[in-house]
Design a protein around this motif. Structure first.
Motif, mmCIF file in Angstrom:
data_model
loop_
_atom_site.group_PDB
_atom_site.id
_atom_site.type_symbol
_atom_site.label_atom_id
_atom_site.label_comp_id
_atom_site.label_asym_id
_atom_site.label_seq_id
_atom_site.Cartn_x
_atom_site.Cartn_y
_atom_site.Cartn_z
ATOM 1 N N ASP A 1 34.701 29.823 32.287
ATOM 2 C CA ASP A 1 35.266 30.458 31.094
ATOM 3 C C ASP A 1 35.457 31.956 31.290
ATOM 4 O O ASP A 1 35.795 32.662 30.352
ATOM 5 N N ILE A 2 35.239 32.450 32.498
ATOM 6 C CA ILE A 2 35.542 33.845 32.823
ATOM 7 C C ILE A 2 36.982 33.902 33.308
ATOM 8 O O ILE A 2 37.346 33.196 34.254
ATOM 9 N N PRO A 3 37.851 34.691 32.682
ATOM 10 C CA PRO A 3 39.262 34.742 33.095
ATOM 11 C C PRO A 3 39.422 35.085 34.567
ATOM 12 O O PRO A 3 38.763 35.983 35.091
ATOM 13 N N ASN A 4 40.289 34.333 35.257
ATOM 14 C CA ASN A 4 40.579 34.559 36.677
ATOM 15 C C ASN A 4 39.313 34.568 37.528
ATOM 16 O O ASN A 4 39.186 35.360 38.470
ATOM 17 N N TYR A 5 38.387 33.671 37.205
ATOM 18 C CA TYR A 5 37.151 33.563 37.981
ATOM 19 C C TYR A 5 37.344 32.607 39.153
ATOM 20 O O TYR A 5 37.890 31.514 38.997
ATOM 21 N N VAL A 6 36.901 33.035 40.326
ATOM 22 C CA VAL A 6 36.933 32.205 41.524
ATOM 23 C C VAL A 6 35.496 32.040 42.011
ATOM 24 O O VAL A 6 34.845 33.027 42.384
ATOM 25 N N GLY A 7 34.976 30.823 41.965
ATOM 26 C CA GLY A 7 33.616 30.566 42.419
ATOM 27 C C GLY A 7 33.603 30.140 43.872
ATOM 28 O O GLY A 7 34.612 29.652 44.402
ATOM 29 N N PHE A 8 32.465 30.312 44.514
ATOM 30 C CA PHE A 8 32.345 29.947 45.928
ATOM 31 C C PHE A 8 31.484 28.703 46.107
ATOM 32 O O PHE A 8 30.548 28.462 45.337
ATOM 33 N N THR A 9 31.808 27.913 47.121
ATOM 34 C CA THR A 9 30.928 26.842 47.576
ATOM 35 C C THR A 9 30.245 27.322 48.841
ATOM 36 O O THR A 9 30.740 28.210 49.544
ATOM 37 N N SER B 1 41.268 45.658 38.569
ATOM 38 C CA SER B 1 39.841 45.867 38.427
ATOM 39 C C SER B 1 39.152 44.538 38.687
ATOM 40 O O SER B 1 39.436 43.544 38.008
ATOM 41 N N ALA B 2 38.286 44.502 39.687
ATOM 42 C CA ALA B 2 37.635 43.247 40.080
ATOM 43 C C ALA B 2 36.127 43.345 39.900
ATOM 44 O O ALA B 2 35.548 44.436 39.884
ATOM 45 N N SER B 3 35.498 42.184 39.766
ATOM 46 C CA SER B 3 34.041 42.097 39.683
ATOM 47 C C SER B 3 33.560 41.035 40.654
ATOM 48 O O SER B 3 34.226 40.007 40.840
ATOM 49 N N VAL B 4 32.411 41.263 41.269
ATOM 50 C CA VAL B 4 31.776 40.278 42.142
ATOM 51 C C VAL B 4 30.482 39.833 41.472
ATOM 52 O O VAL B 4 29.675 40.669 41.041
ATOM 53 N N TYR B 5 30.277 38.528 41.371
ATOM 54 C CA TYR B 5 29.109 37.967 40.695
ATOM 55 C C TYR B 5 28.076 37.511 41.718
ATOM 56 O O TYR B 5 28.416 36.926 42.751
ATOM 57 N N VAL B 6 26.809 37.767 41.400
ATOM 58 C CA VAL B 6 25.699 37.385 42.275
ATOM 59 C C VAL B 6 24.678 36.618 41.448
ATOM 60 O O VAL B 6 24.263 37.080 40.380
ATOM 61 N N ALA B 7 24.290 35.426 41.916
ATOM 62 C CA ALA B 7 23.315 34.596 41.213
ATOM 63 C C ALA B 7 22.234 34.154 42.189
ATOM 64 O O ALA B 7 22.532 33.718 43.303
ATOM 65 N N PHE B 8 20.984 34.305 41.784
ATOM 66 C CA PHE B 8 19.842 33.937 42.617
ATOM 67 C C PHE B 8 19.934 34.546 44.012
ATOM 68 O O PHE B 8 19.615 33.905 45.018
ATOM 69 N N GLY B 9 20.396 35.796 44.051
ATOM 70 C CA GLY B 9 20.445 36.525 45.302
ATOM 71 C C GLY B 9 21.655 36.252 46.159
ATOM 72 O O GLY B 9 21.832 36.876 47.207
ATOM 73 N N MET B 10 22.532 35.322 45.740
ATOM 74 C CA MET B 10 23.672 34.934 46.565
ATOM 75 C C MET B 10 25.002 35.250 45.875
ATOM 76 O O MET B 10 25.112 35.179 44.654
ATOM 77 N N ILE B 11 26.009 35.563 46.682
ATOM 78 C CA ILE B 11 27.353 35.798 46.162
ATOM 79 C C ILE B 11 27.824 34.524 45.480
ATOM 80 O O ILE B 11 27.870 33.455 46.086
ATOM 81 N N ASN B 12 28.187 34.642 44.211
ATOM 82 C CA ASN B 12 28.530 33.465 43.414
ATOM 83 C C ASN B 12 30.029 33.299 43.211
ATOM 84 O O ASN B 12 30.540 32.189 43.102
ATOM 85 N N GLY B 13 30.758 34.436 43.127
ATOM 86 C CA GLY B 13 32.197 34.381 42.901
ATOM 87 C C GLY B 13 32.725 35.765 42.563
ATOM 88 O O GLY B 13 32.005 36.760 42.658
ATOM 89 N N TYR B 14 33.984 35.817 42.157
ATOM 90 C CA TYR B 14 34.582 37.094 41.746
ATOM 91 C C TYR B 14 35.617 36.821 40.664
ATOM 92 O O TYR B 14 36.063 35.680 40.460
ATOM 93 N N SER B 15 36.010 37.876 39.962
ATOM 94 C CA SER B 15 37.059 37.753 38.957
ATOM 95 C C SER B 15 37.917 39.011 38.986
ATOM 96 O O SER B 15 37.498 40.055 39.496
#
Length: 228
Positions: free
Chosen positions: A65-73, A107-121
């Motif tokens: 639900d984050i606009p233009n969010y790209v998650g990583f596997t 303008s971009a953001s990088v998300y980190v969850a539990f110490g790991m790169i989670n995605g960006y938007s």
């Protein structure tokens, strides 16, 4: 197990579309590397090692639900090496990068969850983009904690009286000269009152750049005066 899906702490929608891309693009990898190298800090080095190691295997597009969010596997081989079960979740926001298609800045953001790169938007109004990684500016980057207990370490430093003058949403980390300072209160002309992880309070000015310790006992007085 071929891969582990990126940790979705941001209310990811489980619906799947077979038409969404799953391959991570080289420019996405280069974007992450460029951002983390520019941080020039322990945090940047840690995240850079994740990218270099091959932790990121693919992407998930349009599943949150984050606009233009790209998650990583993730590649499961590296998962346990970087997973930190009690680490706080956060995003690195205000990353300026040029769109290779339009030439405009995003303008971009990088998300980190539990110490790991989670995605960006990226900006929600952008429908087509490709990062031009030679045009990245992290000078205004902010580390903003996400979820329950966000900023818990910093807020634990504050007295009950101090908390009355400080909004939790205004607390975020910014890196200056390879050290994290946590924004507490905005002053004029982009200056601010900040605190470090040793519970030392500063008045931080940007023109010229000065990081001046202030009397911890005067924090309420200073913030109250700025709020008038």
């Amino acid at each position: 197990m071929g891969n582990i899906i990126g940790l979705q702490n941001f209310r990811i929608n489980k619906m799947f579309s077979f038409f969404k891309r799953t391959k991570i693009e080289p420019w996405e990898i280069e974007f992450l590397k460029a951002v983390f190298l520019k941080l020039s800090s322990e945090l940047g080095n840690k995240l850079y090692r994740q990218v270099e190691s091959g932790l990121l295997k693919g992407v998930m597009v349009g599943m949150g639900d984050i606009p233009n969010y790209v998650g990583f596997t993730y590649n499961s081989f590296f998962y346990n090496k970087f997973y930190e079960p009690i680490a706080e979740n956060y995003k690195l926001s205000n990353i300026s990068v040029k769109n290779g298609y339009s030439g405009k800045l995003l303008s971009a953001s990088v998300y980190v969850a539990f110490g790991m790169i989670n995605g960006y938007s990226v900006d929600s109004e952008v429908s087509k983009y490709k990062f031009e990684n030679l045009e990245i500016d992290t000078s205004s980057i902010k580390k903003i904690f996400i979820g329950a207990g966000s900023n818990s370490k910093i807020t634990s430093f504050l007295t009950e009286k101090e908390r009355k003058f400080i909004n939790d949403d205004d607390i975020y980390a910014t890196t200056i000269e390879n050290k994290d300072y946590y924004h507490l209160k905005e002053l004029e002309d982009g200056d601010f009152i900040g605190i470090d992880e040793n519970n030392i309070v500063y008045r931080i000015t940007h023109d010229p750049l000065e990081i001046l310790p202030i009397d911890r006992n005067r924090l309420v007085e200073i913030i109250a005066n700025e709020s008038r």
